[in-house]
Design an enzyme around this catalytic site. Structure first.
Site, PDB file in Angstrom:
ATOM      1  N   THR A 120       0.845  -1.204   0.000  1.00  0.00           N
ATOM      2  CA  THR A 120       0.000   0.000   0.000  1.00  0.00           C
ATOM      3  C   THR A 120       0.881   1.255   0.000  1.00  0.00           C
ATOM      4  O   THR A 120       0.606   2.222  -0.720  1.00  0.00           O
ATOM      5  CB  THR A 120      -0.920  -0.014   1.246  1.00  0.00           C
ATOM      6  N   CYS A 134      -8.038  -7.287   3.150  1.00  0.00           N
ATOM      7  CA  CYS A 134      -7.816  -5.938   3.665  1.00  0.00           C
ATOM      8  C   CYS A 134      -9.028  -5.062   3.385  1.00  0.00           C
ATOM      9  O   CYS A 134      -9.122  -3.953   3.859  1.00  0.00           O
ATOM     10  CB  CYS A 134      -6.546  -5.329   3.089  1.00  0.00           C
ATOM     11  N   ASN A 187      -5.759  -9.713  -7.581  1.00  0.00           N
ATOM     12  CA  ASN A 187      -5.828 -10.422  -6.309  1.00  0.00           C
ATOM     13  C   ASN A 187      -7.050 -11.327  -6.181  1.00  0.00           C
ATOM     14  O   ASN A 187      -7.012 -12.325  -5.465  1.00  0.00           O
ATOM     15  CB  ASN A 187      -5.787  -9.436  -5.132  1.00  0.00           C
ATOM     16  N   SER A 234       5.274  -6.930  -1.956  1.00  0.00           N
ATOM     17  CA  SER A 234       4.997  -6.976  -0.525  1.00  0.00           C
ATOM     18  C   SER A 234       5.362  -8.348   0.036  1.00  0.00           C
ATOM     19  O   SER A 234       4.900  -9.373  -0.478  1.00  0.00           O
ATOM     20  CB  SER A 234       3.510  -6.683  -0.304  1.00  0.00           C
ATOM     21  N   ALA A 235       6.168  -8.372   1.109  1.00  0.00           N
ATOM     22  CA  ALA A 235       6.753  -9.632   1.597  1.00  0.00           C
ATOM     23  C   ALA A 235       5.727 -10.646   2.083  1.00  0.00           C
ATOM     24  O   ALA A 235       5.914 -11.847   1.923  1.00  0.00           O
ATOM     25  CB  ALA A 235       7.741  -9.328   2.729  1.00  0.00           C
ATOM     26  N   HIS A 236       4.614 -10.144   2.665  1.00  0.00           N
ATOM     27  CA  HIS A 236       3.715 -11.127   3.299  1.00  0.00           C
ATOM     28  C   HIS A 236       2.913 -11.945   2.292  1.00  0.00           C
ATOM     29  O   HIS A 236       2.190 -12.863   2.671  1.00  0.00           O
ATOM     30  CB  HIS A 236       2.804 -10.465   4.338  1.00  0.00           C
ATOM     31  N   GLN A 270       0.613  -9.450  -6.214  1.00  0.00           N
ATOM     32  CA  GLN A 270       0.107 -10.823  -6.357  1.00  0.00           C
ATOM     33  C   GLN A 270       0.899 -11.627  -7.392  1.00  0.00           C
ATOM     34  O   GLN A 270       0.542 -12.770  -7.678  1.00  0.00           O
ATOM     35  CB  GLN A 270      -1.380 -10.806  -6.742  1.00  0.00           C
ATOM     36  N   THR A 295      13.430   4.757  10.327  1.00  0.00           N
ATOM     37  CA  THR A 295      14.391   3.704  10.664  1.00  0.00           C
ATOM     38  C   THR A 295      13.983   2.388  10.000  1.00  0.00           C
ATOM     39  O   THR A 295      12.826   1.969  10.094  1.00  0.00           O
ATOM     40  CB  THR A 295      14.446   3.520  12.200  1.00  0.00           C
TER      41      THR A 295
HETATM   42  N1  PLP Z   1      -1.974  -4.709  -4.065  1.00  0.00           N
HETATM   43  C1  PLP Z   1      -2.537  -5.922  -4.198  1.00  0.00           C
HETATM   44  C2  PLP Z   1      -2.825  -6.447  -5.576  1.00  0.00           C
HETATM   45  C3  PLP Z   1      -2.873  -6.685  -3.073  1.00  0.00           C
HETATM   46  O1  PLP Z   1      -3.425  -7.886  -3.216  1.00  0.00           O
HETATM   47  C4  PLP Z   1      -2.590  -6.143  -1.798  1.00  0.00           C
HETATM   48  C5  PLP Z   1      -2.971  -6.882  -0.573  1.00  0.00           C
HETATM   49  O2  PLP Z   1      -3.923  -7.668  -0.574  1.00  0.00           O
HETATM   50  C6  PLP Z   1      -1.976  -4.885  -1.718  1.00  0.00           C
HETATM   51  C7  PLP Z   1      -1.689  -4.196  -2.867  1.00  0.00           C
HETATM   52  C8  PLP Z   1      -1.635  -4.266  -0.402  1.00  0.00           C
HETATM   53  O3  PLP Z   1      -0.459  -4.832   0.085  1.00  0.00           O
HETATM   54  P1  PLP Z   1      -0.058  -4.638   1.620  1.00  0.00           P
HETATM   55  O4  PLP Z   1      -0.956  -5.557   2.391  1.00  0.00           O
HETATM   56  O5  PLP Z   1       1.370  -5.054   1.686  1.00  0.00           O
HETATM   57  O6  PLP Z   1      -0.275  -3.222   1.934  1.00  0.00           O
END
Ligand code: PLP
Length: 387
Positions: free
Chosen positions: A73, A328, A155, A203-205, A183, A241
């Site tokens: 994000t 989210c 996603n 994004s790492a997660h 994704q 940081t």
């Molecule tokens: N972009 C896409 C396509 C996503 O699927 C997501 C999270 O579901 C994000 C952005 C947001 O990533 P983050 O959770 O790291 O903010």
């Protein structure tokens, strides 16, 4: 009860090897990397190694930048607001193109920019759910469009957009090109040089790294006004940081994910296809998006006569985690927006359920899921007034 996790597009389990790699940076090597003393400087080799893994993982050239930050994000906000400050607020250009199927991190940021007077076009998709070059060509304005931002993989559906062709079309018209590849990274090959994108978000997660850390690739020679001011970190491109443990974790997670791409595309795909074949064999069921156009781990399905949330509730009761929309923003019923953009039969559209696998999904998970899904559909249809 043995719980089965089929919601890996929302987030993934941290790979135990990543966890182990991060461990020392919480208690033993906890220095601030900007400090001049040994506690600070002893973090540098691991940070360098992590950054190297990120460069290799997306094939970034040595002269480009990768900014490590807090999440996907943040990367998306950095690009869109950076372009606003660099090219729009000063009157150079006033047009941004994105699509109707973007994650809220893009869509809602664009809506915010509209309140500042930016002209934003939200591109539709074709019948396959893809943003094509032809669609972009109809809306791009030579020397007026500042940025085109189209996601690499969706996603909800897993559908993959032709990023290389879209980037070329943007450049032909004097626009920069960004892709939200949250994704895609870790699921399919992502090569920033081959596709010639200007900015790329990850994004790492989403690839078995920790939550709360992400990255933004910026092509060599380009600059963006930072989102955060207040420090010299990340070459003054992102103040704050650095979370050393998470950066180390993200680098190693990407290493492991890139090494597992073959496995993802064979074994994860095989299990996904097995689940999908079983789902398709249930009457009045539609799968959104052609299989060969999707990431190997994702299925978005609509069961006629069944309300998505009731279905998920039942699945959860039986130990299976899936999703109706992005975790989210499930409030936004994001799958609905995707369905609308794809003109899916509205009779079925409100019932979308997403199953997303990972390299940690086992054959027995899928066998159990098939059994539970079939029983749940049968049970809910037997009490449904619309079926
Ligand atoms: N972009 C896409 C396509 C996503 O699927 C997501 C999270 O579901 C994000 C952005 C947001 O990533 P983050 O959770 O790291 O903010």
């Amino acid at each position: 009860m043995n719980k089965i996790y089929l919601d890996n597009n929302a987030t993934t389990m941290v790979d135990p090897r990543v966890m182990e790699k991060m461990q020392p940076y919480f208690i033993e090597k906890y220095g601030n990397p900007n400090s001049l003393h040994g506690f600070g400087t002893e973090t540098h080799p691991a940070m360098g190694e992590a950054l190297n893994s990120l460069y290799v993982g997306i094939n970034a050239s040595d002269d480009s930048d990768i900014i490590v930050n807090s999440c996907g994000t943040e990367s998306n906000n950095t690009v869109l607001k950076g372009i606003y400050f660099d090219l729009i607020n000063n009157g150079t250009k006033n047009h941004i193109i994105t699509s109707q199927i973007e994650h809220p991190a893009i869509r809602q940021t664009c809506e915010f920019l509209e309140t500042l007077g930016v002209d934003v076009t939200y591109l539709p998709v074709n019948d396959d759910g893809i943003v094509t070059e032809e669609i972009l060509k109809q809306h791009i304005r030579k020397d007026e469009t500042a940025l085109v931002s189209i996601m690499w993989a969706n996603n909800e559906t897993g559908l993959i957009n032709p990023v290389k062709e879209l980037a070329a079309m943007a450049h032909e018209h004097g626009a920069l090109f960004h892709t939200d590849a949250v994704q895609a990274v870790g699921k399919v090959k992502v090569d920033v040089q081959e596709t010639d994108v200007d900015f790329l978000t990850f994004s790492a997660h989403k690839f078995h790294g920790p939550k709360g850390v992400g990255g933004l690739y910026i092509k060599e020679g380009l600059n963006l006004t930072p989102l955060f001011h207040g420090g010299e970190q990340m070459g003054r491109k992102r103040a704050g940081t650095v979370n050393v443990a998470f950066m180390v974790g993200m680098g190693y997670a990407l290493d492991l994910a890139v090494n597992a791409l073959d496995f993802e595309n064979k074994e994860v795909r095989r299990l996904r296809d097995k689940l999908e074949d079983a789902i398709v064999s249930i009457n009045d069921t539609i799968i959104i998006g052609k299989r060969e156009l999707r990431t190997p781990n994702t299925i978005l399905v609509s069961f006629k006569g069944i309300e998505g949330e009731a279905f998920l509730w039942d699945l959860n009761w039986n130990g299976i985690a899936a999703s109706t929309g992005s975790a989210c923003s499930s409030e936004d019923l994001e799958a609905d927006a995707t369905f609308q953009a794809m003109n899916v039969d509205t009779d079925l559209s409100h019932t979308g359920v997403r199953f997303s696998l990972s390299r940690f999904t086992s054959e027995s998970d899928i066998d159990k899921a098939i059994e539970v899904i079939k029983k749940t559909v049968e049970r809910l249809r037997s009490i449904s007034s619309t079926y």
